[in-house]
Design a protein around this motif. Structure first.
Motif, short mmCIF file in Angstrom:
data_model
loop_
_atom_site.label_atom_id
_atom_site.label_comp_id
_atom_site.label_asym_id
_atom_site.label_seq_id
_atom_site.Cartn_x
_atom_site.Cartn_y
_atom_site.Cartn_z
N ARG A 75 0.83 -1.19 0.00
CA ARG A 75 0.00 0.00 0.00
C ARG A 75 0.87 1.25 0.00
N ALA A 76 1.93 1.24 0.81
CA ALA A 76 2.83 2.40 0.86
C ALA A 76 3.52 2.59 -0.48
N LYS A 77 3.91 1.50 -1.13
CA LYS A 77 4.56 1.59 -2.45
C LYS A 77 3.58 2.15 -3.48
N LEU A 78 2.33 1.70 -3.42
CA LEU A 78 1.30 2.15 -4.35
C LEU A 78 1.07 3.66 -4.23
N HIS A 79 1.17 4.19 -3.02
CA HIS A 79 0.96 5.62 -2.79
C HIS A 79 2.24 6.43 -2.90
N GLY A 80 3.33 5.81 -3.33
CA GLY A 80 4.58 6.53 -3.57
C GLY A 80 5.30 6.96 -2.31
N LEU A 81 5.18 6.20 -1.23
CA LEU A 81 5.81 6.58 0.04
C LEU A 81 7.20 5.99 0.22
N ASP A 82 7.70 5.26 -0.75
CA ASP A 82 9.04 4.66 -0.75
C ASP A 82 9.35 3.86 0.51
N PRO A 83 8.64 2.78 0.75
CA PRO A 83 8.99 1.93 1.89
C PRO A 83 10.32 1.21 1.62
N PRO A 84 11.05 0.83 2.64
CA PRO A 84 12.36 0.18 2.45
C PRO A 84 12.23 -1.17 1.74
N GLU A 85 13.07 -1.37 0.73
CA GLU A 85 13.09 -2.64 -0.01
C GLU A 85 13.52 -3.79 0.90
N GLU A 86 14.34 -3.49 1.88
CA GLU A 86 14.83 -4.52 2.80
C GLU A 86 13.66 -5.20 3.53
N ILE A 87 12.65 -4.43 3.87
CA ILE A 87 11.47 -4.98 4.54
C ILE A 87 10.73 -5.93 3.60
N ARG A 88 10.59 -5.52 2.36
CA ARG A 88 9.91 -6.37 1.37
C ARG A 88 10.67 -7.68 1.19
N GLU A 89 11.99 -7.60 1.13
CA GLU A 89 12.80 -8.81 0.98
C GLU A 89 12.63 -9.73 2.18
N LEU A 90 12.60 -9.15 3.36
CA LEU A 90 12.38 -9.97 4.56
C LEU A 90 11.03 -10.67 4.50
N LEU A 91 10.02 -9.98 4.02
CA LEU A 91 8.67 -10.53 4.01
C LEU A 91 8.43 -11.49 2.84
N LEU A 92 8.99 -11.20 1.67
CA LEU A 92 8.75 -12.03 0.50
C LEU A 92 9.75 -13.18 0.36
N LEU A 93 11.00 -12.84 0.37
CA LEU A 93 12.02 -13.85 0.05
C LEU A 93 12.19 -14.87 1.16
#
Length: 111
Positions: A75-93
């Motif tokens: 949701r934050a990425k969709l709204h252009g808030l630039d959430p940390p990629e590291e968090i996404r990697e922790l959650l997805l990978l």
């Protein structure tokens, strides 16, 4: 007058249960992880959870109650808030099924 006191097996029928599936095969015992490996993995886990908690506490990415961390990140990425990629990697990978990873810090509080 003394009464003869019997065994419990005198009153109840003894039933022996058969083994299920026949003989069991011997399994090789896996060696327990060394204390160094356990402490390293615990340290990594604690570091990851700390980063995820910091993400939960950062209000720049919007509220986090009622949704998972990944949904909040998306949701934050969709709204252009630039959430940390590291968090996404922790959650997805990592693909953790542990609720400590997937759910936010506020998961135990009612809405």
């Amino acid at each position: 007058m003394t009464t003869k006191r019997g065994l419990i097996t005198d009153s109840f029928k003894v039933v022996k249960k058969g083994r299920r599936g026949g003989k069991r095969q011997k399994q090789r015992a896996t060696p327990p992880p060394s204390p160094q490996q356990e402490s390293d993995s615990e340290a990594v886990r604690e570091d990851e959870l700390h980063k995820l908690r910091q993400f939960d506490l950062d209000w720049r990415f919007g509220p986090c109650t009622g949704i998972s961390r990944l949904q909040r990140w998306e949701r934050a990425k969709l709204h252009g808030l630039d959430p940390p990629e590291e968090i996404r990697e922790l959650l997805l990978l990592q693909t953790h099924t542990d609720p400590e990873y997937t759910l936010s810090l506020w998961r135990e509080y009612p809405l």
